[in-house]
Design a protein around this motif. Sequence first.
Motif, short mmCIF file in Angstrom:
data_model
loop_
_atom_site.label_atom_id
_atom_site.label_comp_id
_atom_site.label_asym_id
_atom_site.label_seq_id
_atom_site.Cartn_x
_atom_site.Cartn_y
_atom_site.Cartn_z
N TRP A 1 -7.60 2.14 -6.43
CA TRP A 1 -6.79 1.05 -5.90
C TRP A 1 -7.48 0.51 -4.66
CZ3 TRP A 1 -2.88 -1.38 -8.12
CH2 TRP A 1 -2.14 -0.73 -9.10
N ARG B 1 -8.36 1.99 0.36
CA ARG B 1 -8.85 2.43 -0.95
C ARG B 1 -8.42 3.86 -1.21
NH1 ARG B 1 -13.59 -0.51 -2.51
NH2 ARG B 1 -14.19 -1.96 -0.88
N VAL C 1 -4.33 -7.01 -4.22
CA VAL C 1 -4.22 -5.65 -4.74
C VAL C 1 -5.04 -5.60 -6.03
CG1 VAL C 1 -2.63 -3.97 -5.75
CG2 VAL C 1 -1.92 -5.32 -3.77
N THR C 2 -5.94 -4.63 -6.10
CA THR C 2 -6.82 -4.50 -7.27
C THR C 2 -6.82 -3.07 -7.75
OG1 THR C 2 -8.29 -6.19 -6.32
CG2 THR C 2 -9.17 -4.86 -8.13
N LEU C 3 -6.69 -2.89 -9.05
CA LEU C 3 -6.88 -1.60 -9.69
C LEU C 3 -8.14 -1.74 -10.53
CD1 LEU C 3 -5.91 1.28 -10.45
CD2 LEU C 3 -4.72 0.21 -12.39
N LEU D 1 2.61 1.57 -3.44
CA LEU D 1 1.68 1.98 -4.48
C LEU D 1 1.25 3.43 -4.34
CD1 LEU D 1 -0.60 -1.17 -4.79
CD2 LEU D 1 0.79 -0.17 -6.62
N TYR E 1 0.84 -1.20 0.00
CA TYR E 1 0.00 0.00 0.00
C TYR E 1 0.87 1.24 0.00
CZ TYR E 1 -2.56 3.83 2.19
OH TYR E 1 -3.08 5.07 2.51
#
Length: 127
Positions: free
Chosen positions: A56, A44, A64-66, A23, A20
């Motif tokens: 994100w 988020r 981890v999701t975009l 990113l 996190y």
Amino acid sequence: MNSLDLNDLPFLKEESLRVYRWLLVQFPELDTLETNESFQFPLRWMTEQKGQRFEWVVSDMGSVTLRLGGLEGNRRNPAPIFYLSLRKLDGDVFHWTDPEGNPVPFPDPSILIDIQNRIQLYLDSVS
């Protein structure tokens, strides 16, 4: 692949916090009204790339999701543009993997090219 147990949860959370932070430097938060210093999961934030808003999402279980942000992202469970998860392998070793289970160097600057390629692929598909 080994299954997770309760002893793995602190590691998953720490690794999620580590990615996190990484990113967030690479993809700064838009419209920062408050910081997530309490680290309430899922973490988020909205970011902008190539004129498009993206969100994100980092879970405490090592994913981890975009996905789309803005109006498109308001749909229930928008499709991920980029996704990685931590997988436990033999010998209690963890690796970040893509949806197909392939190991991915993450967080690592080389992954930025893949993320940008995924963003461009999405943008090309909606043009």
